[in-house]
Design a protein around this motif. Structure first.
Motif, PDB file in Angstrom:
ATOM      1  N   UNK A  95       0.830  -1.202   0.000  1.00  0.00           N
ATOM      2  CA  UNK A  95       0.000   0.000   0.000  1.00  0.00           C
ATOM      3  C   UNK A  95       0.871   1.261   0.000  1.00  0.00           C
ATOM      4  N   UNK A  96       1.925   1.275   0.794  1.00  0.00           N
ATOM      5  CA  UNK A  96       2.813   2.437   0.828  1.00  0.00           C
ATOM      6  C   UNK A  96       3.447   2.696  -0.536  1.00  0.00           C
ATOM      7  N   UNK A  97       3.842   1.627  -1.227  1.00  0.00           N
ATOM      8  CA  UNK A  97       4.422   1.789  -2.566  1.00  0.00           C
ATOM      9  C   UNK A  97       3.380   2.338  -3.539  1.00  0.00           C
ATOM     10  N   UNK A  98       2.159   1.853  -3.444  1.00  0.00           N
ATOM     11  CA  UNK A  98       1.076   2.366  -4.309  1.00  0.00           C
ATOM     12  C   UNK A  98       0.836   3.841  -4.024  1.00  0.00           C
ATOM     13  N   UNK A  99       0.710   4.180  -2.755  1.00  0.00           N
ATOM     14  CA  UNK A  99       0.439   5.578  -2.387  1.00  0.00           C
ATOM     15  C   UNK A  99       1.561   6.517  -2.810  1.00  0.00           C
ATOM     16  N   UNK A 100       2.781   6.007  -2.851  1.00  0.00           N
ATOM     17  CA  UNK A 100       3.924   6.833  -3.258  1.00  0.00           C
ATOM     18  C   UNK A 100       3.991   7.025  -4.771  1.00  0.00           C
TER      19      UNK A 100
END
Length: 151
Positions: A95-100
């Motif tokens: 999720x963090x990679x997607x949000x970034x």
């Protein structure tokens, strides 16, 4: 420089991620020591991370904090599949990679852990290009004990 996939560049970045993972090998409790290298949309390294001593923070978190907005449109090189869920309820690495705004993930091996597995699927479902297998042999050796502990 551009961020078009290049096998040579990909190998260099994955080798760096593997080197980072080895730094905390045996120091991360039940979590594996993961390495992560992030590039910007032009292919320049903007963040690096390794799983923290004791198992937290995760390598992707460290690298994303270092990179900030520069990670948008870039590539993440990770030695183990970014987690689908976190056992303690924090945002997962996928999720963090997607949000970034990461556009591409190069991952050495899938994570067989039942909580973490599925991160690759989540990234692909979000439209992120995910490639698996670069550095696979080295990662399998690095995570041999971890894999044996959950299989």
């Amino acid at each position: 420089m551009n961020n078009r996939p290049s096998r040579r560049r990909d190998r260099r970045r994955m080798n760096r991620a593997l080197g980072l993972a080895r730094l905390n090998q045996g120091l991360t409790g039940v979590n594996p020591s993961v390495g992560c290298v992030l590039t910007d949309a032009d292919g320049h390294v903007v963040g690096e991370g390794v799983t923290g001593i004791g198992g937290r923070p995760h390598a992707e978190e460290v690298a994303l904090q270092q990179a900030g907005d520069r990670a948008r449109g870039g590539t993440a090189y990770v030695t183990l599949e970014p987690c689908r869920e976190r056992s303690q309820g924090n945002k997962s690495c996928s999720l963090l990679l997607r949000e970034a705004g990461i556009a591409r993930v190069v991952c050495a091996v899938e994570d067989p852990h039942p909580v973490a597995n599925g991160g690759i699927r989540a990234l692909r479902d979000a439209g992120i290009d995910v490639q698996i297998g670069l550095g696979q042999r080295s990662s399998q050796q690095l995570y041999k004990k971890f894999f044996q502990s959950i299989l």
